[in-house]
Scaffold this motif. Structure first.
Motif, short mmCIF file in Angstrom:
data_model
loop_
_atom_site.label_atom_id
_atom_site.label_comp_id
_atom_site.label_asym_id
_atom_site.label_seq_id
_atom_site.Cartn_x
_atom_site.Cartn_y
_atom_site.Cartn_z
N ALA A 609 106.88 11.94 75.05
CA ALA A 609 105.73 11.04 75.05
C ALA A 609 106.08 9.80 75.86
N ASP A 610 105.34 9.55 76.92
CA ASP A 610 105.64 8.41 77.79
C ASP A 610 104.36 7.87 78.40
N PHE A 611 104.51 6.90 79.27
CA PHE A 611 103.38 6.39 80.04
C PHE A 611 103.85 6.20 81.47
N GLY A 612 102.93 6.18 82.40
CA GLY A 612 103.34 6.01 83.78
C GLY A 612 102.17 5.78 84.71
N LYS A 613 102.49 5.30 85.88
CA LYS A 613 101.49 5.14 86.94
C LYS A 613 102.19 5.35 88.27
N THR A 614 101.66 6.26 89.05
CA THR A 614 102.23 6.50 90.37
C THR A 614 101.56 5.61 91.41
N GLY A 615 102.17 5.55 92.57
CA GLY A 615 101.61 4.79 93.67
C GLY A 615 102.03 5.37 94.99
N THR A 616 101.13 5.36 95.96
CA THR A 616 101.41 5.85 97.31
C THR A 616 100.68 4.95 98.30
N THR A 617 101.38 4.40 99.27
CA THR A 617 100.72 3.57 100.26
C THR A 617 99.98 4.45 101.26
N GLN A 618 99.10 3.83 102.05
CA GLN A 618 98.18 4.59 102.89
C GLN A 618 98.90 5.51 103.87
N GLN A 619 99.98 5.04 104.46
CA GLN A 619 100.71 5.84 105.44
C GLN A 619 101.95 6.48 104.83
N SER A 620 102.06 6.46 103.52
CA SER A 620 103.20 7.05 102.80
C SER A 620 104.54 6.45 103.23
N GLU A 621 104.53 5.16 103.61
CA GLU A 621 105.82 4.50 103.87
C GLU A 621 106.51 4.14 102.57
N SER A 622 105.76 4.18 101.45
CA SER A 622 106.33 3.86 100.15
C SER A 622 105.59 4.63 99.07
N VAL A 623 106.38 5.13 98.11
CA VAL A 623 105.79 5.80 96.94
C VAL A 623 106.52 5.28 95.71
N ALA A 624 105.82 5.30 94.56
CA ALA A 624 106.40 4.68 93.37
C ALA A 624 105.98 5.43 92.11
N PHE A 625 106.83 5.31 91.10
CA PHE A 625 106.48 5.70 89.74
C PHE A 625 106.95 4.57 88.84
N VAL A 626 106.02 4.01 88.07
CA VAL A 626 106.32 2.92 87.14
C VAL A 626 105.89 3.36 85.76
N GLY A 627 106.80 3.29 84.79
CA GLY A 627 106.43 3.76 83.47
C GLY A 627 107.49 3.45 82.44
N GLY A 628 107.51 4.26 81.38
CA GLY A 628 108.49 4.03 80.33
C GLY A 628 108.44 5.10 79.28
N VAL A 629 109.54 5.24 78.57
CA VAL A 629 109.66 6.21 77.50
C VAL A 629 110.65 5.69 76.48
#
Length: 701
Positions: A609-629
């Motif tokens: 059981a966790d939470f999270g939020k992904t992210g991707t910039t328009q040109q995919s120069e950066s991607v992210a996952f922010v969350g916790g468990v």
């Protein structure tokens, strides 16, 4: 009439000898007004300074379990007590430097006169200084005046005033300190080339041993070096060093501290110094292990912000026990290295872990595929990729957390509120005039419902719905929420991730992000520089019932005497109500179940059981996952970090390229999270995500 060469020195030394032999009479007895004033004004003050000045010692930085991870120092010195020095070392230094040491006062009047007579006759200068005088001189140079080059030159000046001052202080020391204390103090303060100071550090650096275990040949080599460490450096000039060592051994025979037969054996021994030495640890965090370098540097900068000076940390002899969890850090490092190799061209993968709490947010790990260092070819960087706003391309849609929190707080939306969500839409920017271009966005895909609930939107991340919501809430509220939840440093940087430059005509560089994005709806799509550590702390704030605390890397600091040293910490704040924080966690809890990272979670066998939020910039120069468990708040980011940034492409390994459909937060940034946290959690029972507060389920305005 001009005096013969050497006579002035002879007369001066006779004066010194006479004064000292008369019981350290007042300098005025010399009848030399200027000299008298120089000495009288200086001696008492210097004696007091000597008594109060502490030798620079090594500061040790440890993990939370007390295992050293780095050392910080200006002078590499390992202090010792008298019983921690071998008899051979004591005998060697006395035999070569001051064989009447145990019988004389602080000065050797006979030796000074002999040296003056020899010099005045045209022979080579003979040293008349006792070990006590050398102790005074070295303490002044290496401790009291170590940061004052002019004063150091004065401490070494070949003048009668300097010699008299030094001699009188030596007599005072001889009257107040035991011979053992003086000898130990001298051996602790003297230099052995480079940054090696004192016999403790020298024994370790040259022989890999402790001073109590020094053999006769080893002790003789070190004793011979103090006369001129550079000239008798055993690595640069081994033959010279060997001759000097054997001279010391002969001196030990002549003073009766070594038998002739033992001397012959000692002289036949090789130098026996450590190969490739001297072995001196790194004096900065650059010497930390790959999974601890960024953490160490952050801890050092944290203490400086708390009021310590860099000089204090490099000389204070502190023990800094950090919050670094060695197991968590090691596992996280392995996960990012497996995702993106250390030397991978142009791609960085950062991973930060923080333990939430009401009173402190302890940083457990700060790692990257890059290592903290100075060799770019080896994938090293001296920029702290975790604590600085190093991800200049942004964390993508993970910034929708801030818009959601601001909407919940203002009542513009609740988790179940339907949000307008057309496939594409153009928006009027805040403060726009007739010349301002509208801001147009599209959803990435065609399968989004319209409208869509905020809860479902957090899981599937449509752009149009969140820009629309951001416009309703207003940029001041969204930016303020981002600051309150954790982007305290990030928002003070400009849109290039650097300190704002007021001289620039371009607001992108002259304004902090907190000001620059007041009229830009793109903020919620995360296209601005961000600190990976601060994004992990956003998660920690939500997991702490809405309580923000600074990311804390330090458990305790103790001084050289083992006494606790208080560390000033910025006070924690209730950033948002606990009900809002818990509701947002509930809204974020479906990302790994049915949202943008669900496929990667299933592939990793993720079931927590966790939470999270992904992210991707328009040109995919950066991607992210922010969350916790459980009790771990995490950010994992993969971004272009080279001079020629391009699209990030998935693969084994992740790489730069033109892959058409680049990486996403769920496909590239989330996998290291699942890989690391699966190992860290093991079979630990799940900690459930808090239920949403009913007050935040529906819009209130």
């Amino acid at each position: 009439m001009r005096l013969p060469r050497g006579v002035p020195r002879f007369l001066g030394c006779c004066v010194v000898a006479g004064v000292l032999a008369a019981g350290v009479a007042a300098p005025a007895a010399l009848g030399a007004g200027v000299l008298s004033n120089q000495v009288a004004d200086a001696v008492d003050g210097i004696s007091a300074t000597l008594a109060s000045s502490e030798q620079p010692l090594v500061t040790t930085v440890t993990d939370r379990e007390g295992t050293p991870i780095a050392t910080l120092f200006d002078q590499y010195r390992l202090p010792v007590t008298a019983d921690e020095i071998s008899p051979a070392m004591k005998a060697a230094i006395v035999s070569i430097e001051d064989r009447r040491f145990y019988d004389e006062g602080g000065v050797d009047v006979k030796g000074m006169v002999r040296a003056a007579l020899h010099d005045s006759s045209g022979g080579s200068t003979q040293g008349g200084s006792t070990i006590t005088q050398q102790y005074v001189k070295n303490y002044l140079i290496n401790v009291v005046d170590r940061n004052n080059r002019a004063a150091q030159l004065s401490d070494q000046a070949d003048t009668i005033a300097r010699k008299l001052r030094e001699a009188k202080i030596a007599v005072q020391l001889g009257q107040t300190k035991s011979k053992e204390d003086i000898l130990t103090g001298y051996l602790d303060v003297v230099e052995f080339t480079g940054n090696i100071y004192g016999v403790g550090a020298a024994a370790h650096a040259y022989f890999g041993t402790t001073p109590d275990e020094l053999t006769v040949p080893q002790a003789a080599l070190l004793a011979g070096m103090v006369n001129n460490p550079a000239v008798y450096n055993p690595y640069k000039y081994p033959d010279r060093a060997l001759q000097r060592r054997n001279l010391v051994i002969d001196a030990m025979v002549s003073t009766g501290t070594l038998a002739a037969a033992d001397a012959a054996t000692a002289k036949a021994a090789p130098l026996e110094v450590l190969p490739g030495g001297p072995d001196v640890p790194s004096s900065t965090c650059l010497g930390a292990a790959p999974d601890a370098g960024f953490f160490c540097q952050y801890a050092e900068s944290y203490l400086i912000r708390a009021g310590f000076t860099a000089d204090q940390l490099e000389t204070g002899g502190y023990t800094v026990r950090t919050t670094l969890d060695p197991r968590v850090s090691s596992i996280a490092k392995q996960a990012v290295d497996a995702n993106v190799p250390t030397a991978q061209n142009g791609v960085a993968n950062t991973f930060a872990v923080i333990r939430p709490g009401q009173d402190t947010h302890e940083v457990l790990a700060m790692v990257a595929n890059r290592n903290y260092g100075t060799d770019p070819a080896a994938g090293e960087t001296s920029t702290n990729l975790l604590s600085s706003a190093s991800n200049v391309f942004g964390a993508g849609s993970s910034f929708k957390i801030f818009t959601s929190a601001a909407a919940l707080e203002s009542g513009k939306a609740g988790l179940d509120t339907p949000l307008p969500n057309r496939a594409g839409q153009c928006f009027t920017q805040p403060g726009a005039n007739e010349y301002t271009q509208p801001y147009c966005v599209q959803n990435d895909g065609v399968n989004y419902p319209d409208p869509i609930s905020l809860r479902n939107g957090l899981a599937t991340s449509p752009n149009v719905a969140f820009v629309n919501l951001e416009q309703q809430v207003g940029m001041p509220a969204v930016l303020d929420m981002a600051r309150r939840l954790g982007l305290r440093t990030t928002l003070t940087t400009n849109d290039a991730g650097a300190k704002p430059d007021p001289s620039s005509d371009n607001t992108q560089y002259s304004q902090p992000q907190s000001q620059y994005f007041q009229d830009k709806l793109s903020f919620t799509l995360g296209n601005s520089p961000v600190s990976p550590l601060e994004m992990a702390n956003v998660s920690a704030t939500l997991m702490s019932g809405g309580t923000w605390c600074p990311p804390n890397p330090v458990l305790s600091v103790t001084d050289r005497y083992g006494q606790d040293v208080p560390v000033r910490q910025q006070a924690c704040e209730q950033a948002v109500p606990a009900g809002l924080a818990n509701s947002l966690l509930a809204g974020l809890s479906q990302d790994t179940v049915s949202g943008t990272s669900a496929s990667a979670a299933a592939a990793a066998g993720w079931h927590h059981a966790d939470f999270g939020k992904t992210g991707t910039t328009q040109q995919s120069e950066s991607v992210a996952f922010v969350g916790g468990v459980d009790d771990y708040a995490v950010s994992s980011m993969v971004f272009a970090d080279g001079p020629h940034p391009k699209e990030i492409c998935p693969g084994n390994p992740v790489h730069l390229g033109d892959c058409g459909h680049g990486a996403f937060g769920g496909t590239v940034a989330a996998p290291p999270y699942f890989e690391a946290m699966n190992q860290i959690l093991g079979n630990r029972p799940d900690v459930p995500i808090p239920a949403a507060d009913p007050a935040y389920l529906r819009a209130r305005s």
